[in-house]
Each structure stands twice: as C-alpha cells, then as structure tokens.
Motif scaffolding. Structure first.
Motif: not given
Lengths: 627, 372
Positions: A72-82, A84-98
């Motif tokens: 998801l990050q590689l295909a849509w680097p500028d989008e955010s995916f809620p 991801l935050e649901w699965f990964l919590g703080g690692w994907a704050e705002g749905g954006k993978l760190s």
C-alpha cells in the motif's frame, strides 16, 4: 500380538506404551489417548505434520498481510489508510506507515515466509506426514524428538511474535540481518530488543530444523519396509532426504553466525565490526569484518532456497506422475539431479556478494558453479514436461498447481541466469529484478508445490476432500495474480529501481513506475484474499468436506494409499506392507496402475531405468538394523 | 467507515463464492462424478483455461516488453549507457535475454500445450514411457554448452570491468553514512590525505588528518563532478553501516563497507548536457543512490553526479577551494598540531610517513579484499 513381526515396530510400540505408562502393551492401535496427547503433544508423525501445516498457514497469513501493508505504501505513498492505524497503531499514525516500521514489515515478511512458512510449513509438513507413510514405517525413528521439533518451532514462533509487539518494534535490518546495521541499536530502532529476539527466535528455529532433519534422515535410512530399497522410494522421499541433509549441514552455520552477532551486540566483541563511527561516537570495535557475516549467512542462505524448493520439486514429481497416469520421466535422472543440486547448493553462496568488493577471481568461480546449477534444473524441467507427454492428465487442482509450479520454475529459473552472471549482477543486484526472480522461483514455486501437495494429500490427511470448485478458483486467480504481481517487477528492476525503498519519489530516475506499482499492489491484494478463501476451504473441508469412501481415490501406487482412510497412530492395522516394485508403474501391462505392494508377475521385470541393481525380493528387513 | 464497508463487501463475496462452489461440487456428485476422477468435461474446461492463460500470458509478455523496454534506463537497454563498461554489460544483457527468451517461450508453450492436448478423455490411455537416455543426454548437453558460452563471456567481461584502473585515472573518494555521502577529491597533488576513523567529529566528517600536507589541498565539493572520457576510480568506504554506491546510468554498483575499503573504476562517456538533450529533459541529472539497506532513510540518499566536457571540468576544478582553507582558522594551534577532537595519543604523521596506511593509500590491496 501376531501382527508385530517387524522388530522395529515392536520397539516403537513398546516405547510408546511406556511413555504413557499405559497398561495395554499388546493392543496396538487401540490404546486410548486423551485429547492433549492426541492433538497437542502428539508423537504421531501425521498429527505433527498437520501441526506444522496449520502453524505455517497462520504465519503465511501474517506474512502475507505484512506484504499488503507495505505494498500500500509503495503504490500510494501520499495516501493514508486508516486500516493501517487500526492494525499497527502508533507505527502507522494517521494511517501513514512510518519508514522505521516499513523496514520492520519488510524484514518480518522475509523472515516469516522463508523460515516459518516455506521451511517449517512446507518441509516440516510433508516430510513428517509422508516419510513414514511412503516408506512403510509406523512412525519416525524418534517420535519424541519429532514432537520436540514442532514445539521448538512453536517456541521460536512465540519469541518472533513477541518481537512484533514490543515498543521498539521487530528487527528492521532485512531478513539477511547484515551487520553493522543489525548490530548497532544506535543505527536503527529495530536493532534494539527486536534484533535480540530475532536472533533467539532463529536459534530456536534452527534447533527445530535439526531435530526434524535428524529424524527424517534416520527414518529414511533405517526404517524402510521390506523391499523398499533406495531406488524404489518415491521422488518425494528423495527430495525430503536431501532437503534434510542440506538443512543439517547448513543451518548450524547460521546458528554460529547468530551467536557471534549476539556476542558483538552484547559482549562488545568485534567479529563483524570495525572502524565504526555512529551517533556521534567512534566505537572501540576493531578488526572485524561485516563481509564475514555475509559469508556465514549465505552459507546457509543459499542452500536454504534449495531447502525450500526441493520438497516442492519432490511433491510436484509425485503429483504429476499420479495425475498424468504415467511414470515420472527419467526417475534416476531426477534423483541424480536432486543430488547435483544438493552438492552445488553448497558452493554458490557468494553469488549474493558479487558487489561487496569480493575478489574478482573468487567471484568468477562462483559464477561458474551458479550457472552450473541450471543444468540439473533444466533436466528436471524437461523431465516434468515429458511426463505430461502422452499422458492421460487429470486436471484437478493438485495437478494444476503442479503445472503452475513448472511454469513458475521456468520463469524464475531463467532470470537466475542473469543474476548468476556477475557482470549483469553489477546492474541488477539489489533491484526489483532480484525481487521478481526469487519470489517467482522459490517463493511462488514453493507455494505452488505446497498447494499441489495439500490438494493431493488432503484426503489422506483428513479423510475428506477439499472443495474442488474453490480449488479451481484458487488456482487461476493465484496463477494470473502471481504473474501480474511479479512480472512487471522485472521491468522495474531492469530500469535499475532498487529494492527496499520506502518511497521512490525522491529520485527522478526511480519515480516513473507509479502506475505499475499500483497495479502490482492491487494484484497482491486480490491474491491475498483468494488465498484466504483457500484457508477457509481448508478448515471447512476438514469438518464438512466430502468424505473419502475409497482407500485409493487417485489410483496411486505408493504405500500411503494402502493404509486405512483415517489411519491411526501406527498407520497400518495389520502388517506393514512389503514392497516389490518401484512407485511409478502407471499405465503398464494393460492396467491403469500397479501398486508397489503387488509382486512382480512371472513374466514381468521392473520396467524402468533402475536396471540391473534391482533388489531381489529376498531383501532383508531394514528395520532389523535397529536391534 | 469505508474500511468497514470494504471488509463487509469482501465477506459477502466470500460467502457467495463459497456457496456457489459448494453447490457446484454437489452438482458434480449428483451427476455421478467418480470420487478422485475428473470428468472429461472438467478436464476439457481446465485444459482450455490453461491454454488461454498461456496464450494471453505470452502475448502480455511481448506487449509489456514493447511498452516498457523503451522506458528502461535512459531509453531502453538498447541505448548506449553513460559509461564505457556499461556497453559491455549491455551486450551481455542482450545475449542473455535472447537465449532465455527463446527457452522461455518454447518451454512455456510446450508445457501448457501438453497439459491441454493430453488431458484425460474417455477411452484414452496414457502411454507408459519411463525413460530415454538419449533424450536425457540431449537436454543435459545442450544447456551445458549454452551455459558454458554464457559463463565464458560473463567472466571475460567481469575481468575487464574489475581490472586495475588505468594509469592516471582520477580518484574520487566517496564515504557513505546514515544518510548521506561525503565526497573528497585529492586536489592538485592527486593524492588523498590521510584519514583515521577515530578523528571523526562534528567538524571533521571524514576524520581527515589535517597535519598531513597531502590532505591540505583536498577538495570536498557537494556534488560528484566527472570529466567526460576520463577514467575515474571511486574509492569507497562507510562510516557506520553498510551502504552501496549505485549509479544506475553508469552501471556502477559497489558496496561501502565500514573498515574495508572497496573501489570501482569506470569511464563516463555521456555528459549531463548530452543526456539532457537526448531525453528532452533539461532537468535531468545523474543520481547516486544507496543500494544496500542502511536504516530508516535508506531510500533518501540522493546525490547529484555531473559529467562535464573537458573544458567545463577544468573551469569547475579551478573554481574549487581546498576544504582545508575553511577549517584552517579553527585548527588552533596552526600548522602540524593535533586536530580538534582527536585522541591525544594519535601521532600526527609527517609527510611521507607510511607506517600507518590510510584509506587513501590502500590502493593495491583493495582488489584482493575478500575477507575470506
């Protein structure tokens, strides 16, 4: 009891009875086990095989899901995916993978798939399930050690899982764990506790592999039934045999490397570290070599890909013969090409290191051996294709996956000829071309082998069939999806785009494939879901699938189909069957197939390339060696 | 919310597919499908689907190639790469592609064709055919010969590329660290000054021994500038973790290893301006990237490389001032004193002292570094 002539069986039976302090010494097969003994701490090789399979499947879902996250990050680097935050919590704050966690996901995806799914889930499952059943043994040489092998895998899994949820995150230095990155907590968050847990988990996993491998080798050498000489073994067994040998010889080297790396991390030694200035500080380490670790790592790492692919090759050979209703073409050539691959697999490791500053002369030797491996591989491919020729092919899901395996093995094998050539590797090394190559040739191909095996032996494992319509859907979507995901990566890689990039937009030269990257991600998501459908089919069919009512539904010659539909611990109710012929008598003497247990007719000789070393029926019982 | 709807949709599709599949299998059973056997119809459907996959797939491969090949690198692999040895890599690539392409198309076509043609049909029996030594020998020997040719060519090219740099090759030292590059040119004396990793500090990024006269004319520009047609020897190193010095357009890749110097030489043949004109893109620049995972910002180590015509190169060199001029003032006491931040036990070597080799002087042994 009368049935216990075979001393090996008697020994085993006694052990078993004592182990459970059970009174019924004589009533083999009627000895009641409670739920925990039967399904959890079981010593039955069949149950252990299924346990490996189910834990492997659980890991496959985790590892697959991780790949969807980073795709998801590689295909849509500028989008955010809620989500991801649901699965990964703080690692994907705002749905954006760190970026930190992106690398953690990549690392875990590799580690999980290579070790837990394609080593434990593939070789662990089928070696355990098939070796005793196909060579005619009641169980492994040491059922207790075999159980230990599975439980060390569980321990290893738990440690790795814990590393996923700790605060600093799991290891993030790639599945190859190259130092100094993996040795220096200052250099990467994942090189803290996550790396310690990774190393502990891998060490436990290697113990699991060793316990399993020792059992597989011992069992195959010592516990073959009467008449089952080496050249009457099905190719599955040959493949498991060499796989176990490779594992036993190469995994300990990784064990050593892991311990030395932990010494560098904990005790301040300098095996792999020298002249380092990091985080504003010059470290005391001196004289070590990061390149040494790469040698040690790939001394396992390369044979590891054969540990993964050989069982798949064995399974495919067997499935293809059964469903083509033909002997596998060139049985002996198949055996010797496995042997050739096994030997060569130990002397090609440095082809992963052409651009590390390796001496060019040394590199050229590795080019030679690496490209040499293409010869036995080519023999195998041509033999599989010829097996289809003039067959009467049953195109069921197992067979389709076997055909898919060959297709992928060709595609991925050919790109190996590019990468094994040091000259081309200068440009292609660490690009998406490599990602495409190894995913196709060892990732997907091994998965296809595994699927072929599951569809083929599911009736033997659970006494029921998988739903075949779902099987067809599973196959075609996965086949189209596999090529849709990985074929475009060749183009991306040929234009030099490096792997392990969190974001391509920084570089003008790597930023031209946004569309392909989206396409790949969509295909990956579809394939992920269709494989979830397979998992559902798997569990549903265990309980509700169509029941097997005939002992040998595929009309196969091998011994597992002479056991009862739902074999108990000990596999055969009466005597262990003796074997009188090779396992590939299909479409011969006007018959569809002749099982291995049938004596040669008066005018019959073993018609295949076994030749003059055919054993006489007066063979000794291999099990006698145990006394 | 969207996520939830998406998940629900997936679950719904799962249930529908699942129910249909169950019904389809049941139908088969009711129609009297024999356990373990496929009906002729089922085999035919599957055989056709395999053929369709093969034909569409192979066409897709060709079309994909036609679309993407011209975009690869700077105009397809058929375009002359920006370095001399790149041309050799290129021709190896094409030979391999032709060989592998032929094998790929033939074997895939036969595989799927056989699966279709020899599908199980009623009244049709398989033919027992267990081995044929002549065939085995043919498909052992032919691949062996083809691979021998590829190996021989590959190794020959490999030795060319990894041979000693020609006399008079320009030296450019590149040191990698998390997450950037530091570049040093040897200056007028064509010799790099000494470095010690213990001397590295905030002010002295490379740990240069300023007491070494040879270091006092070294240049440390903020981009890599090369002269077209002049061989350049990159001397590579890393301060913290592994990195890899990767110039896509020049087909250069070599790892940067802490503690072990590595190197790569090449001759750039296409200037930045020529490449801009060729690509019709005046923004174009050659870019240096890192190709070995080095931490969280591994993907963000872009560095510009410029290739200039000889005259332009000369004026660029003339415009540079040695880095020493910038730091001289802060190095007190001046002249041959111990650099700031250094351990006082480090002796400052005088000119010509070769007892302690520095990175800049390890030329001869870098080629044989293999660690094992």
């Amino acid at each position: 009891m009368a049935e216990l002539h075979n001393p090996a069986i008697e020994v085993h039976h006694d052990d078993h009875a004592h182990a459970h302090d059970h009174h019924g010494h004589d009533d083999h097969g009627h000895h009641e086990l409670n739920f925990i003994e039967k399904y959890i701490f079981s010593q039955d090789h069949k149950v252990i095989g299924k346990q490996f399979l189910i834990l492997g499947m659980a890991w496959a879902i985790v590892g697959g899901l991780f790949s969807i996250f980073f795709r998801l990050q590689l295909a849509w680097p500028d989008e955010s995916f809620p989500i991801l935050e649901w699965f990964l919590g703080g690692w994907a704050e705002g749905g954006k993978l760190s970026a930190d966690f992106y690398y953690a996901l990549v690392t875990m995806h590799g580690t999980i798939l290579v070790f837990f799914v394609l080593t434990a889930g593939l070789s662990g499952t089928f070696s355990n399930f098939l070796i005793p059943l196909q060579i005619g043994a009641r169980d492994m040489a040491s059922p207790a050690m075999n159980m230990g092998s599975f439980w060390f895998f569980v321990l290893s899994s738990i440690v790795m899982f814990v590393s996923l949820v700790i605060q600093t995150g799991p290891a993030a230095g790639g599945w190859t764990a190259y130092p100094p990155l993996s040795a220096l907590p200052q250099a990467s968050q994942g090189s803290g506790l996550g790396m310690d847990l990774w190393l502990i988990s891998i060490a436990l996993f290697i113990i699991s592999v060793a316990l399993g491998g020792l059992n597989y080798v011992t069992t195959i050498i010592n516990m073959r039934t009467k008449g089952m000489d080496f050249f009457r073994m099905p190719l599955t067994i040959w493949a498991f045999f060499f796989t176990a040998i490779i594992g036993l010889l190469s995994f300990p080297v990784l064990f050593g490397a892991a311990i030395l790396l932990e010494f560098d991390r904990l005790l301040g030694t300098s095996f792999f570290l020298s002249d380092i200035y990091v985080a504003g500080e010059a470290l005391h380490h001196s004289g070590g070599s990061p390149i040494l670790f790469q040698h040690l790592f790939w001394f396992l790492g390369h044979p590891e890909v054969y540990i993964i692919i050989l069982p798949a090759m064995g399974i495919v050979s067997e499935v293809m013969a059964v469903h083509s209703r033909k002997p596998i073409f060139g049985y002996k050539a198949m055996v010797f090409s496995i042997l050739g691959i096994t030997i060569l697999s130990f002397i090609v490791w440095a082809h992963h290191m052409f651009v590390t500053g390796l001496n060019p002369f040394v590199a050229s030797i590795f080019v030679l051996f690496t490209l040499l491996i293409a010869v036995p591989s080519a023999i195998k491919v041509f033999n599989w294709i010829t097996t289809l020729w003039r067959g009467s092919i049953r195109l069921n899901p197992a067979m389709l996956f076997a055909i898919g395996f060959v297709s992928l093995f060709i595609s991925g094998g050919l790109t190996g000829i590019y990468l094994g050539n040091a000259t081309l590797d200068i440009q292609l090394h660490d690009t998406y071309f490599v990602v495409a190559h190894f995913h196709i040739v060892m990732g997907l191909a091994a998965f296809y082998g595994m699927f072929a095996g599951i569809y083929h032996w599911f009736p033997k494992m659970f006494g029921r069939y998988l739903n075949s319509t779902l099987g067809y859907i599973h196959f075609y979507v996965t086949l189209v999806g596999s090529y849709a995901i990985f074929w475009p990566m060749h183009y991306i890689g040929m234009s030099g785009v490096p792997r392990r990039y969190f974001d391509f937009t920084v570089f003008n030269q790597f930023n031209q494939y946004a569309d392909l990257n989206k396409f790949i991600t969509v295909a990956a998501i579809v394939v992920f879901f269709v494989n979830l459908l397979f998992v559902i089919n798997f569990f549903y069919s265990i309980f509700k699938g169509r029941k097997v009512t005939v002992q040998n539904p595929w009309g196969a010659t091998t011994l597992e189909w002479t056991a009862p539909i739902n074999p108990g611990h000990g596999n055969w109710e009466g005597d262990i069957p003796a074997v009188y012929r090779w396992p590939y008598d299909y479409s011969i003497n006007g018959r569809d197939f002749i099982p291995q247990t049938e004596k040669l007719g008066p005018n019959e000789s073993e018609d295949h390339d076994i030749g003059s070393d055919t054993p006489k029926p007066t063979e000794k019982v291999p099990g006698e060696n145990l006394h | 919310m969207n996520t939830l709807i998406g998940l629900l949709a997936v679950v719904l599709i799962f249930i529908i597919v699942f129910q249909l599949a169950k019904a389809s299998d049941l139908m088969g059973i009711l129609k009297g499908e024999k356990e373990g056997e496929n009906t002729e119809g089922a085999n035919k459907t599957q055989g056709l689907l395999l053929m369709i996959f093969m034909i569409v797939g192979l066409i897709g491969v060709v079309v994909g190639w036609l679309i993407y090949e011209p975009q690869l690198l700077q105009g397809g692999w058929s375009f002359v790469p920006a370095s001399m040895h790149g041309v050799e890599i290129n021709s190896s690539f094409w030979i391999t592609t032709v060989v592998c392409g032929i094998v790929f198309f033939i074997t895939q076509a036969i595989l799927f064709w056989f699966a279709y043609k020899y599908r199980g049909r009623e009244g049709h029996k398989a033919q027992h055919f267990s081995h044929d030594n002549k065939l085995e020998i043919i498909w052992t020997v032919i691949p062996a010969i083809v691979l021998t040719v590829l190996v021989a060519r590959g190794i020959e090219t490999w030795y060319d590329i990894t041979s000693e740099a020609p006399e008079g090759a320009r030296i450019v030292e590149v040191t990698a660290q998390q997450f950037n590059w530091t570049v040093r040119y040897p200056g007028a004396d064509a010799v790099l000054g000494q470095r010690e990793f213990e001397l590295i500090s905030g002010e002295n990024a490379l740990g240069i021994n300023w007491g070494d006269v040879k270091s006092q004319d070294d240049l440390m520009p903020s981009e890599i500038v090369l002269e077209k047609g002049v061989p350049v020897l990159f001397k590579l190193g890393a301060k913290d973790v592994l990195h890899s010095f990767y110039l896509t357009h020049f087909m250069v890749k070599m790892d940067c290893v802490p503690g072990i110097p590595t190197q790569f030489w090449m001759t750039p043949t296409v200037s930045t301006q020529e490449m801009r004109d060729h690509r019709n893109n005046q923004e174009f620049d050659y870019e240096l990237a890192c190709a070995e995972l080095c931490g969280r910002a591994h993907w963000n180590m872009r560095y510009v490389v410029k290739v200039l015509e000889p005259a332009e190169y000369k004026s660029w060199v003339a415009s540079q001032t040695p880095f020493y001029e910038n730091v001289k003032a802060s190095l007190a006491p001046p002249a041959d004193a111990i650099p700031a931040g250094a351990d006082s036990t480090v002796t400052v070597p005088v000119e010509g002292d070769t007892t302690k080799p520095s990175i800049g002087e390890k030329e001869s042994d870098t080629n044989v570094i293999s660690s094992l």
